[in-house]
Scaffold this motif. Sequence first.
Motif, PDB file in Angstrom:
ATOM      1  N   GLU A 151      -9.792  -0.862 -10.208  1.00 52.70           N
ATOM      2  CA  GLU A 151      -9.043  -0.267  -9.109  1.00 52.70           C
ATOM      3  C   GLU A 151      -9.348  -1.051  -7.712  1.00 52.70           C
ATOM      4  N   PRO A 152      -8.003  -1.590  -7.516  1.00 48.35           N
ATOM      5  CA  PRO A 152      -8.153  -2.406  -6.042  1.00 48.35           C
ATOM      6  C   PRO A 152      -8.755  -1.802  -4.845  1.00 48.35           C
ATOM      7  N   ALA A 153      -9.970  -2.235  -4.290  1.00 52.48           N
ATOM      8  CA  ALA A 153     -10.531  -1.603  -3.260  1.00 52.48           C
ATOM      9  C   ALA A 153      -9.896  -2.259  -1.825  1.00 52.48           C
ATOM     10  N   VAL A 154      -8.887  -1.568  -1.311  1.00 57.35           N
ATOM     11  CA  VAL A 154      -8.317  -1.706  -0.288  1.00 57.35           C
ATOM     12  C   VAL A 154      -8.875  -1.424   1.200  1.00 57.35           C
ATOM     13  N   THR A 155      -9.410  -2.418   1.810  1.00 60.36           N
ATOM     14  CA  THR A 155     -10.065  -2.104   3.143  1.00 60.36           C
ATOM     15  C   THR A 155      -9.134  -1.597   3.978  1.00 60.36           C
ATOM     16  N   ALA A 156      -9.708  -1.095   5.046  1.00 60.60           N
ATOM     17  CA  ALA A 156      -9.250  -0.753   6.217  1.00 60.60           C
ATOM     18  C   ALA A 156      -8.493  -1.842   6.865  1.00 60.60           C
ATOM     19  N   GLY A 157      -7.144  -1.731   7.259  1.00 64.10           N
ATOM     20  CA  GLY A 157      -6.191  -2.600   7.906  1.00 64.10           C
ATOM     21  C   GLY A 157      -5.486  -3.529   6.959  1.00 64.10           C
ATOM     22  N   ALA A 215       2.004  -8.249  -2.036  1.00 59.82           N
ATOM     23  CA  ALA A 215       1.580  -8.928  -1.007  1.00 59.82           C
ATOM     24  C   ALA A 215       0.628  -7.953  -0.215  1.00 59.82           C
ATOM     25  N   ALA A 216      -0.444  -8.784   0.456  1.00 53.63           N
ATOM     26  CA  ALA A 216      -1.338  -7.936   1.290  1.00 53.63           C
ATOM     27  C   ALA A 216      -1.000  -8.153   2.837  1.00 53.63           C
ATOM     28  N   VAL A 217      -0.829  -7.046   3.388  1.00 51.19           N
ATOM     29  CA  VAL A 217      -0.081  -7.269   5.035  1.00 51.19           C
ATOM     30  C   VAL A 217      -1.374  -6.787   5.599  1.00 51.19           C
ATOM     31  N   VAL A 218      -1.552  -7.763   6.904  1.00 51.22           N
ATOM     32  CA  VAL A 218      -2.554  -7.392   7.608  1.00 51.22           C
ATOM     33  C   VAL A 218      -1.990  -7.439   8.990  1.00 51.22           C
ATOM     34  N   ASP A 219      -2.079  -6.527   9.767  1.00 52.81           N
ATOM     35  CA  ASP A 219      -1.600  -6.482  11.253  1.00 52.81           C
ATOM     36  C   ASP A 219      -0.016  -6.980  11.330  1.00 52.81           C
ATOM     37  N   GLY A 220       0.662  -6.437  10.277  1.00 51.97           N
ATOM     38  CA  GLY A 220       1.993  -6.773  10.135  1.00 51.97           C
ATOM     39  C   GLY A 220       2.308  -8.083   9.671  1.00 51.97           C
ATOM     40  N   THR A 221       1.444  -8.878   9.175  1.00 50.53           N
ATOM     41  CA  THR A 221       1.603 -10.241   8.587  1.00 50.53           C
ATOM     42  C   THR A 221       1.084 -10.382   7.371  1.00 50.53           C
ATOM     43  N   ARG A 249     -11.765 -13.092   2.133  1.00 46.69           N
ATOM     44  CA  ARG A 249     -11.901 -11.494   2.503  1.00 46.69           C
ATOM     45  C   ARG A 249     -11.516 -10.882   1.143  1.00 46.69           C
ATOM     46  N   GLY A 250     -11.298 -11.631   0.252  1.00 45.59           N
ATOM     47  CA  GLY A 250     -10.947 -11.108  -1.127  1.00 45.59           C
ATOM     48  C   GLY A 250      -9.658 -10.670  -1.275  1.00 45.59           C
ATOM     49  N   LEU A 251      -8.439 -11.369  -0.439  1.00 41.42           N
ATOM     50  CA  LEU A 251      -7.238 -10.718  -0.648  1.00 41.42           C
ATOM     51  C   LEU A 251      -6.597 -11.460  -1.695  1.00 41.42           C
ATOM     52  N   GLY A 252      -6.776 -12.637  -2.001  1.00 45.66           N
ATOM     53  CA  GLY A 252      -6.408 -13.267  -3.157  1.00 45.66           C
ATOM     54  C   GLY A 252      -6.548 -12.359  -4.710  1.00 45.66           C
ATOM     55  N   THR A 253      -7.724 -12.055  -4.474  1.00 47.44           N
ATOM     56  CA  THR A 253      -8.285 -11.198  -5.759  1.00 47.44           C
ATOM     57  C   THR A 253      -7.520  -9.827  -5.741  1.00 47.44           C
ATOM     58  N   LEU A 254      -7.418  -9.303  -4.503  1.00 49.64           N
ATOM     59  CA  LEU A 254      -6.850  -8.048  -4.286  1.00 49.64           C
ATOM     60  C   LEU A 254      -5.384  -7.913  -4.965  1.00 49.64           C
ATOM     61  N   VAL A 255      -4.347  -8.729  -4.339  1.00 44.91           N
ATOM     62  CA  VAL A 255      -3.026  -8.527  -4.909  1.00 44.91           C
ATOM     63  C   VAL A 255      -2.808  -9.089  -6.156  1.00 44.91           C
TER      64      VAL A 255
END
Length: 304
Positions: A151-157, A215-221, A249-255
């Motif tokens: 299960e993807p661990a989506v961090t705050a933000g 897509a992983a969106v961070v601060d609107g981007t 930050r592991g965002l590539g793995t997350l998406v």
Amino acid sequence: MAPAVRDLRPDTDLDCLHEIIRTVHPYLVRSRAGLAWQFAHAPAQQRFRVFVAELDGTPVGLVRSGLDWETSVPGQGFAHVSVLPAYRGRGAGTVLLGAAEDHLRGLGVRDVHAWGSTDPASERFADKHGYQRRRRARYQRAVLSVARLPEPAVTAGVELRPWSDFAADPRPLWSADADASRDEPGDVPVDAMPYEGWLAAAWEPPDTDRELSMAAVVDGTVAAFTLAQTDPPRYWSGMTGTRRACRGRGLGTLVKVASLRRAVQRGLTEAYTGNDEQNAPMLAINARLGYREHATQWRCLHHL
């Protein structure tokens, strides 16, 4: 009888050429509809052209050729030859490559890039025609029923969103792709990706699945993304990238995990992807997710 070469006939060639590509490159996932889209709607900057080789009136191979449209380096083109194994050694590859090179010369191309298999016969063909083996791509396959997809661990933000959420304006996805692609391993930089070309190549093709692409969106981007293309029951990772300022930050793995889990829920059973052998970060991510090497290809270079 010597092979004949001619231009693509979209109305009659599609089924046959789709089958040729599936036979020669079983690890490439392109639906019939997606191939039809490529033939008809390739980016205008690409000057895309397809030639077909026939033996005794039967199509036995094709070459897809055009300009490298995503780079600022002038004079770069490609010629990707596919010939059915049963018909090799009878001149089809040679006439296809010659037709493509003539087309590219007319466009002012200096350097032709071509994919070739790593088997000895393909390597001899490349050597014979002056194509230097430069880089190797590793194609990988995962059986989704046994892939390791926690299960993807989506961090705050961080917000996970499918590409379909960007239907009104996909520019944020293009912007992230253009930024992430700038340091992709390759012979020429991917540093000039026009929005209209990206729409035709990534966003609009019918086998681009906007519900599975994430897509992983961070601060609107859009900070990271993965492009999923499907030809059920098969899945293809067209590109997974992270903005250079957002890496580590592991965002590539997350998406990628989020997309693959959706693919499992959809009932897809096989996942394929390809990476340059020097793209260590993506190769490591894929290995952790259960991908295993399935095939290799050389990227070759010829100076016209």
